[in-house]
Motif scaffolding. Structure first.
Motif, short mmCIF file in Angstrom:
data_model
loop_
_atom_site.label_atom_id
_atom_site.label_comp_id
_atom_site.label_asym_id
_atom_site.label_seq_id
_atom_site.Cartn_x
_atom_site.Cartn_y
_atom_site.Cartn_z
N GLY A 168 0.84 -1.19 0.00
CA GLY A 168 0.00 0.00 0.00
C GLY A 168 0.87 1.25 0.00
O GLY A 168 1.93 1.27 -0.61
N PRO A 172 7.85 0.14 3.25
CA PRO A 172 7.85 -0.60 4.52
C PRO A 172 9.23 -0.70 5.18
O PRO A 172 9.32 -0.70 6.41
CB PRO A 172 7.30 -1.98 4.15
CG PRO A 172 7.24 -2.03 2.67
CD PRO A 172 7.25 -0.64 2.16
N ALA A 204 11.23 -0.65 -2.51
CA ALA A 204 11.80 0.02 -3.68
C ALA A 204 13.32 -0.19 -3.74
O ALA A 204 13.97 0.25 -4.67
CB ALA A 204 11.48 1.52 -3.64
N ASN A 309 -0.94 1.95 -13.78
CA ASN A 309 -2.27 2.46 -13.45
C ASN A 309 -2.22 3.98 -13.40
O ASN A 309 -1.50 4.53 -12.58
CB ASN A 309 -2.72 1.91 -12.10
CG ASN A 309 -2.93 0.42 -12.16
OD1 ASN A 309 -3.65 -0.10 -13.01
ND2 ASN A 309 -2.27 -0.31 -11.27
#
Ligand code: SAH
Length: 386
Positions: A168, A172, A204, A309
């Motif tokens: 999300g 993290p 990442a 997206n």
């Protein structure tokens, strides 16, 4: 300090922390901590008076010393394809998004780790929100609590929540301790009982923290690659300037070596004319083959292609179907296990990279980012987020 902030939020503790709290702070036996954990996570009870197998004196003690604070549901939104999104309030100012994605035989929850994100990946909507703060353990596991309650999930019976992906909002590995503690509750039988391999952390590419993760946790690792050459990757993921591809792949190699039988999923968001050409697929195939050969493990690397997206204001576009198929075929022909992630929930802006939430103060991104990097790397610079 007010009375309520002096209380311990039990949602902030994993099994070990709860046992310690019960022993050291309340003078109670460990199994009492286990009973409370089941009340909270299996039965979604937050009121100590409803925990009927605890004696009255213990309930009174808990009322005085502890509380169970769960995230506030601002709204939840079902999608036509079964996907479900929650906007969860965290502190009266900030809100984050959590998404549930049902699929054949499984249900995956996409969990956020920070309010906003400091990494500034160019193609990610969360980046446009800036960074406010890390989520606490309670706020991370609270997302699972809210979703599981909604789904009527009862561990060991029919499970509708079978997987969690830390994909999300946020990075993290820049909120390491809280994320690792929350993931421990996700995998605990007294928590949500998910198998290790069904809890996935996506990064990442925070190289030093990948090593720490391999020492401290046993979850699946996904790495957001998006380009197999440094020039392009630095443009898309500014963190690459600090931890370039060779270093990232070396950390991934160490991760697999420390965790026999594990594999790493490399995520690759396909953007039209940016990173979706045959030359990019060949570069990626070469990198993945090198990785597999170095480890001498078949399928040590899996590639997950994510069609981009779109979100308002972005300069990127989704690759065409033909390009996506050609890209996948080139990798498959090179014996690289490659899947295309089907887009879900895009009618409610719940797809990868579309999560926004509400970030109260966006200005802290650079300062916070530098502080985090300094903590992690021992102070050598923090200019990766251009
Ligand atoms: N910070 C972590 C986890 C959050 S992003 C990470 O970078 O891995 C989860 C995944 O969604 C990452 O692979 C990310 O690169 C991808 N993603 C971000 N924006 C996207 C977009 N607009 N379209 C498709 N995928 C996107």
């Amino acid at each position: 300090m007010t009375e309520s902030t002096a209380k311990q939020n039990l949602l902030d503790l994993d099994r070990e922390g709860l046992e310690r709290f019960f022993a050291d702070e309340l003078g109670e036996k460990r199994f009492r901590a286990h009973q409370v954990m089941k009340w909270i996570h299996h039965r979604h009870v937050t009121d100590f008076d409803e925990m009927t197998d605890l004696g009255k004196p213990l309930r009174a003690k808990l009322l005085e010393r502890a509380e169970v604070i769960v995230p506030q549901v601002h709204f939840d939104k079902p999608s036509t394809d079964g996907t479900h999104k929650w906007l969860l309030g965290m502190d009266g100012k900030n809100a984050i998004e959590t998404v549930y994605i049902p699929d054949k035989g499984r249900g995956t929850l996409c969990v956020s780790s920070q309010v906003g994100c400091a990494l500034n990946c160019q193609f990610c909507s969360t980046a446009t929100q800036g960074f406010n703060r890390n989520l606490s353990t309670a706020e991370i596991i609270g997302q699972v609590w809210v979703a599981a309650k909604h789904l009527g999930n009862i561990p060991h019976k029919q499970r509708r929540l079978t997987n969690v992906v830390m994909m999300g909002m946020g990075e993290p590995l820049m909120n390491f301790d809280n994320v690792v503690r929350a993931m421990s509750v996700m995998r605990d039988d007294l928590g949500y009982g998910l198998a290790n391999k069904r809890v996935t952390l996506s990064t990442a590419g925070m190289v030093p923290m990948i090593d720490r993760l391999s020492e401290e946790s046993d979850v699946s690792l996904a790495v957001s690659l998006h380009a197999a050459n440094d020039e392009l990757r630095t443009e898309l993921v500014p963190l690459n300037k600090k931890y370039p591809i060779a270093e990232l792949m070396a950390a991934c190699e160490r991760y697999v070596r420390r965790k026999p039988r594990s594999s790493i999923t490399f995520e690759y968001t396909l953007m039209k004319d940016v990173n979706d050409q045959p030359v990019h697929a060949r570069q990626l195939a070469r990198l993945m083959r090198q990785f597999g050969n170095a480890l001498q493990v078949k399928d040590a690397a899996k590639v997950n292609l994510i069609p981009f997206n779109p979100f308002p204001g972005t300069r990127f576009q989704r690759s065409g179907e033909d390009e996506i198929r050609a890209f996948q075929k080139l990798l498959l022909d090179a014996q690289v296990l490659t899947m295309v992630r089907r887009t879900r929930g895009d009618d409610i802006d719940a797809a990868c990279g579309q999560l926004k939430g509400q970030v109260a103060d966006r200005t802290r991104r650079q300062a916070e980012f530098r502080k985090h990097l300094e903590q992690i790397t021992g102070g050598e610079g923090g200019d990766a987020a251009a």
